[in-house]
Design a protein around this motif. Structure first.
Motif, PDB file in Angstrom:
ATOM      1  N   ARG A  63      -6.557   1.917  -2.073  1.00 34.16           N
ATOM      2  CA  ARG A  63      -5.722   2.918  -1.418  1.00 34.16           C
ATOM      3  C   ARG A  63      -4.455   3.013  -2.258  1.00 34.16           C
ATOM      4  NH1 ARG A  63      -5.378   5.725   3.083  1.00 34.16           N
ATOM      5  NH2 ARG A  63      -3.495   5.692   4.330  1.00 34.16           N
ATOM      6  N   VAL A 117       1.934   8.927  -7.633  1.00 35.42           N
ATOM      7  CA  VAL A 117       3.389   8.927  -7.781  1.00 35.42           C
ATOM      8  C   VAL A 117       3.913   9.759  -8.941  1.00 35.42           C
ATOM      9  CG1 VAL A 117       3.679   6.725  -6.605  1.00 35.42           C
ATOM     10  CG2 VAL A 117       3.441   6.754  -9.073  1.00 35.42           C
ATOM     11  N   CYS A 138      -1.431   0.770  -2.584  1.00 37.57           N
ATOM     12  CA  CYS A 138      -0.885   0.437  -1.262  1.00 37.57           C
ATOM     13  C   CYS A 138      -1.449  -0.904  -0.854  1.00 37.57           C
ATOM     14  CB  CYS A 138      -1.340   1.436  -0.202  1.00 37.57           C
ATOM     15  SG  CYS A 138      -0.746   3.100  -0.393  1.00 37.57           S
ATOM     16  N   GLU A 148       1.723  14.687   0.817  1.00 31.69           N
ATOM     17  CA  GLU A 148       2.643  13.581   1.129  1.00 31.69           C
ATOM     18  C   GLU A 148       1.949  12.423   1.833  1.00 31.69           C
ATOM     19  OE1 GLU A 148       5.880  13.104   0.399  1.00 31.69           O
ATOM     20  OE2 GLU A 148       5.931  14.939  -0.766  1.00 31.69           O
ATOM     21  N   SER A 149       0.886  11.900   1.235  1.00 34.39           N
ATOM     22  CA  SER A 149       0.200  10.765   1.845  1.00 34.39           C
ATOM     23  C   SER A 149      -0.604  10.025   0.782  1.00 34.39           C
ATOM     24  CB  SER A 149      -0.733  11.241   2.953  1.00 34.39           C
ATOM     25  OG  SER A 149      -1.743  12.076   2.428  1.00 34.39           O
ATOM     26  N   PRO A 150      -0.843   8.729   1.009  1.00 32.27           N
ATOM     27  CA  PRO A 150      -1.711   8.001   0.088  1.00 32.27           C
ATOM     28  C   PRO A 150      -3.157   8.394   0.338  1.00 32.27           C
ATOM     29  CG  PRO A 150      -1.081   6.575   1.899  1.00 32.27           C
ATOM     30  CD  PRO A 150      -0.347   7.874   2.087  1.00 32.27           C
ATOM     31  N   ASP A 170       2.302   2.309   4.709  1.00 32.29           N
ATOM     32  CA  ASP A 170       1.719   3.483   4.067  1.00 32.29           C
ATOM     33  C   ASP A 170       2.056   4.676   4.944  1.00 32.29           C
ATOM     34  OD1 ASP A 170      -0.052   3.364   6.193  1.00 32.29           O
ATOM     35  OD2 ASP A 170      -1.730   2.665   5.010  1.00 32.29           O
ATOM     36  N   ALA A 171       1.322   5.741   4.834  1.00 32.43           N
ATOM     37  CA  ALA A 171       1.638   6.962   5.574  1.00 32.43           C
ATOM     38  C   ALA A 171       1.640   6.719   7.076  1.00 32.43           C
ATOM     39  CB  ALA A 171       0.656   8.066   5.219  1.00 32.43           C
ATOM     40  N   TRP A 222      -0.910   5.630  -3.752  1.00 34.94           N
ATOM     41  CA  TRP A 222      -0.040   6.812  -3.780  1.00 34.94           C
ATOM     42  C   TRP A 222      -0.146   7.427  -5.166  1.00 34.94           C
ATOM     43  CZ3 TRP A 222       2.875   9.243  -0.143  1.00 34.94           C
ATOM     44  CH2 TRP A 222       3.085   8.573   1.064  1.00 34.94           C
ATOM     45  N   PHE A 239      -0.617   6.146 -10.529  1.00 37.66           N
ATOM     46  CA  PHE A 239      -0.914   5.812  -9.139  1.00 37.66           C
ATOM     47  C   PHE A 239      -0.378   4.422  -8.868  1.00 37.66           C
ATOM     48  CE2 PHE A 239      -4.203   8.907 -10.068  1.00 37.66           C
ATOM     49  CZ  PHE A 239      -4.287   9.649  -8.907  1.00 37.66           C
TER      50      PHE A 239
END
Length: 144
Positions: free
Chosen positions: A89, A93, A115, A75-77, A120-121, A91, A112
């Motif tokens: 950078r 998806v 970001c 659960e992070s980019p 972001d995260a 995600w 993808f």
């Protein structure tokens, strides 16, 4: 020409996907002017979208797909290194298994999204579990 392998976070593709597609878009607002005219206003560039398709082949192909799927579940980019386009950078998806997998052959597609800036995260994790609306507007969805 030999290209470097595609990478995302700590995952390195054993061989690069066979199809790459990158999408650049710009958002616009359109305003109606009386008597049939209109005006466009650029709202700026939208994040790039990188899509592709590939296959894992040979012994352990399905195991390789499962490794990629486990990276998708994070659960992070992360940093996406593409063999041709600039590093960004992004995600992860979407990951689609394109047919019933076999031990020696798996077809897949992916997407993808780039970001850009602070959302972001790191920024998302600083908000309470209820989300942006509760942080910005004291629990109300709309600020009145």
């Amino acid at each position: 020409m030999t290209s470097s392998p595609m990478r995302f976070k700590d995952y390195v593709w054993p061989h690069n996907p066979r199809i790459y597609e990158i999408e650049f878009t710009r958002a616009f607002a359109e305003r109606k002017i009386p008597f049939g005219m209109y005006a466009l206003q650029s709202l700026g560039r939208s994040g790039r979208v990188l899509r592709g398709e590939g296959e894992f082949t040979g012994r352990g192909a399905y195991a390789e797909f499962k490794k990629l799927a486990s990276v998708f579940c994070e659960e992070s980019p992360g940093v996406l290194v593409h063999p041709v386009w600039q590093t960004s950078r992004a995600w992860f998806v979407s990951l689609l298994l394109r047919e019933e997998p076999r031990e020696d052959y798996v077809a897949y597609s992916f997407e993808f999204r780039e970001c850009c800036g602070g959302w972001d995260a790191g920024a998302a994790s600083s908000l309470p579990a209820a989300g942006y609306a509760s942080a910005a507007y004291g629990g109300k969805l709309w600020h009145t």
